[in-house]
Design an enzyme around this catalytic site. Structure first.
Site, mmCIF file in Angstrom:
data_model
loop_
_atom_site.group_PDB
_atom_site.id
_atom_site.type_symbol
_atom_site.label_atom_id
_atom_site.label_comp_id
_atom_site.label_asym_id
_atom_site.label_seq_id
_atom_site.Cartn_x
_atom_site.Cartn_y
_atom_site.Cartn_z
ATOM 1 C CE LYS A 1 3.893 16.151 35.075
ATOM 2 N NZ LYS A 1 4.662 17.752 35.157
ATOM 3 C CG ASP B 1 3.585 19.735 33.065
ATOM 4 O OD1 ASP B 1 2.637 20.412 32.752
ATOM 5 O OD2 ASP B 1 3.293 19.529 33.723
ATOM 6 C CG LEU B 2 8.186 23.645 29.620
ATOM 7 C CD1 LEU B 2 8.992 23.581 27.732
ATOM 8 C CD2 LEU B 2 8.990 22.977 30.729
ATOM 9 C CE LYS B 3 1.134 22.732 35.040
ATOM 10 N NZ LYS B 3 1.658 21.404 35.341
ATOM 11 C CG HIS C 1 -0.971 31.790 30.668
ATOM 12 N ND1 HIS C 1 -1.682 31.307 31.850
ATOM 13 C CD2 HIS C 1 -1.418 33.145 30.014
ATOM 14 C CE1 HIS C 1 -2.412 32.166 31.990
ATOM 15 N NE2 HIS C 1 -2.441 33.486 31.037
ATOM 16 C CG ASP C 2 4.090 35.622 27.431
ATOM 17 O OD1 ASP C 2 3.783 36.316 27.077
ATOM 18 O OD2 ASP C 2 5.440 35.212 27.704
ATOM 19 C CB ILE C 3 1.485 38.338 24.360
ATOM 20 C CG1 ILE C 3 2.671 38.225 24.204
ATOM 21 C CG2 ILE C 3 1.091 38.956 25.161
ATOM 22 C CD1 ILE C 3 3.039 39.317 23.784
ATOM 23 N N PRO C 4 -0.594 35.610 22.600
ATOM 24 C CG PRO C 4 -2.172 36.340 21.373
ATOM 25 C CD PRO C 4 -1.563 36.650 22.521
ATOM 26 C CG ASN C 5 4.333 37.394 18.062
ATOM 27 O OD1 ASN C 5 4.608 37.111 17.115
ATOM 28 N ND2 ASN C 5 5.245 37.739 18.393
ATOM 29 C CB THR C 6 5.326 35.236 23.307
ATOM 30 O OG1 THR C 6 5.470 36.710 23.588
ATOM 31 C CG2 THR C 6 6.294 35.192 24.463
ATOM 32 C CB THR D 1 -5.043 18.079 39.848
ATOM 33 O OG1 THR D 1 -3.673 18.574 39.680
ATOM 34 C CG2 THR D 1 -6.117 18.211 38.771
ATOM 35 N N GLY E 1 3.478 11.109 39.931
ATOM 36 C CA GLY E 1 5.313 11.608 40.136
ATOM 37 C C GLY E 1 5.174 10.783 41.676
ATOM 38 N NE ARG E 2 4.081 14.957 45.284
ATOM 39 C CZ ARG E 2 3.523 16.397 45.270
ATOM 40 N NH1 ARG E 2 4.184 17.125 46.655
ATOM 41 N NH2 ARG E 2 2.567 17.262 44.787
HETATM 42 O O1 C5P Z 1 3.622 14.441 42.724
HETATM 43 P P1 C5P Z 1 2.101 14.235 41.922
HETATM 44 O O2 C5P Z 1 1.383 13.000 41.463
HETATM 45 O O3 C5P Z 1 1.513 14.757 42.793
HETATM 46 O O4 C5P Z 1 2.578 14.688 40.771
HETATM 47 C C1 C5P Z 1 2.055 15.245 39.900
HETATM 48 C C2 C5P Z 1 2.258 16.040 38.718
HETATM 49 O O5 C5P Z 1 1.750 16.836 37.453
HETATM 50 C C3 C5P Z 1 3.373 17.793 38.584
HETATM 51 O O6 C5P Z 1 4.470 17.198 37.451
HETATM 52 C C4 C5P Z 1 2.978 18.635 37.852
HETATM 53 O O7 C5P Z 1 3.527 19.391 37.929
HETATM 54 C C5 C5P Z 1 2.059 18.020 36.974
HETATM 55 N N1 C5P Z 1 0.431 18.723 36.910
HETATM 56 C C6 C5P Z 1 -0.403 18.793 38.217
HETATM 57 N N2 C5P Z 1 -2.277 19.525 38.171
HETATM 58 C C7 C5P Z 1 -2.284 19.818 36.439
HETATM 59 C C8 C5P Z 1 -0.936 19.429 36.135
HETATM 60 C C9 C5P Z 1 0.281 19.046 35.948
HETATM 61 O O8 C5P Z 1 -0.784 17.970 38.922
HETATM 62 N N3 C5P Z 1 -3.207 20.672 36.266
#
Ligand code: C5P
Length: 248
Positions: free
Chosen positions: A39, A66-68, A70-75, A129, A220-221
């Site tokens: 990711k 994973d850029l999430k 979130h903007d106006i529809p056109n953008t 989360t 991730g971590r």
């Molecule tokens: O290190 P960790 O396991 O907490 O990383 C979770 C990853 O998932 C991060 O890159 C975080 O940006 C992403 N994420 C999240 N919750 C969301 C969407 C994405 O934790 N709802």
């Protein structure tokens, strides 16, 4: 739900939450041959530019961008049209952007996808989360239970023609029940037993997440910040496979 027989390694997405190529290369070389799906979030994408996706695809990896958005529809539409050319496998928007924004994002992604190539999966983020009920009620001023908001956003996401959602694994059973097994669930908030919770609040272990029906886990971590990332990865794979065998 994706097939139980699927290799769990294809379903575990490692979050490359780094800023430098040195860290990315170090992580990939340590976990070489093990990880299949990574990711790219805002930190890496903003630091290295979107071409990081091409670099990772050239390494034979699948990529969730994973850029999430979130903007106006056109953008949002234009953003997706541009991103589609990168050829990632999965990309996302915030469901909080609303129905029209999600529909526009899907159209942009369809328009930008290179002819003949599959359209990347488009996923809606429901409620982060890291967001607790208190934060949702008192700071975001959304009343009720987190689960109700997550389900509402998931329904909206499906209505907009997206492929699935990001949520906590704890929310997967009711999402699948309401929206069907083929509606994809991508779940961060994964913490193996004994791992540091960090800033996440709605968490489960990896084996619980699969048992609850998650299609893809984002981790991730728990892997990338471990003293021994290979051992951390192998422990997770073993725990998941053992749990699956026990259930069979
Ligand atoms: O290190 P960790 O396991 O907490 O990383 C979770 C990853 O998932 C991060 O890159 C975080 O940006 C992403 N994420 C999240 N919750 C969301 C969407 C994405 O934790 N709802």
């Amino acid at each position: 739900m994706l097939p139980q027989t699927a290799d769990v390694r294809e379903r575990m997405i490692v979050a490359l939450d780094f800023a430098t190529m040195e860290e990315v290369k170090q992580c990939l070389s340590v976990l070489h041959g093990r990880i299949r799906y990574v990711k790219v979030g805002m930190e890496l994408s903003y630091a290295q530019g979107p071409s990081i996706v091409n670099y990772l695809k050239d390494q034979g990896l699948k990529v969730f961008l994973d850029l999430k958005i979130h903007d106006i529809p056109n953008t949002a539409k234009g953003a997706m049209r541009s991103l589609a050319k990168l050829g990632m496998d999965m990309v996302n928007v915030h469901a909080a952007g609303g129905l029209a924004m999600m529909e526009a994002a899907r159209e942009g992604l369809e328009q930008g996808t290179v002819a003949g190539a599959p359209r990347p999966l488009l996923i809606g983020v429901t409620m982060l989360t890291s967001t607790s009920k208190r934060t949702m009620n008192e700071e975001l001023l959304i009343s009720g239970e987190v689960e109700d908001t997550v389900l509402h956003y998931a329904k909206l996401t499906k209505q907009a023609g997206l492929d699935g959602i990001v949520a906590s694994p704890l929310e997967v059973p009711f999402i699948k029940k309401e929206l069907g097994d083929s509606f994809i669930t991508v779940t961060p908030g994964i913490r193996p037993l004994g791992a540091d919770q960090g800033d996440q609040t709605r968490i489960t272990t990896p084996e619980q997440a699969f048992r609850l029906g998650s299609d893809y886990l984002v981790i991730g971590r728990a892997i990338t910040a471990a003293n021994d990332p290979v051992a951390a990865w192998e422990r997770i794979v073993e725990a998941v496979e053992e749990d699956r065998a026990n259930q069979a």
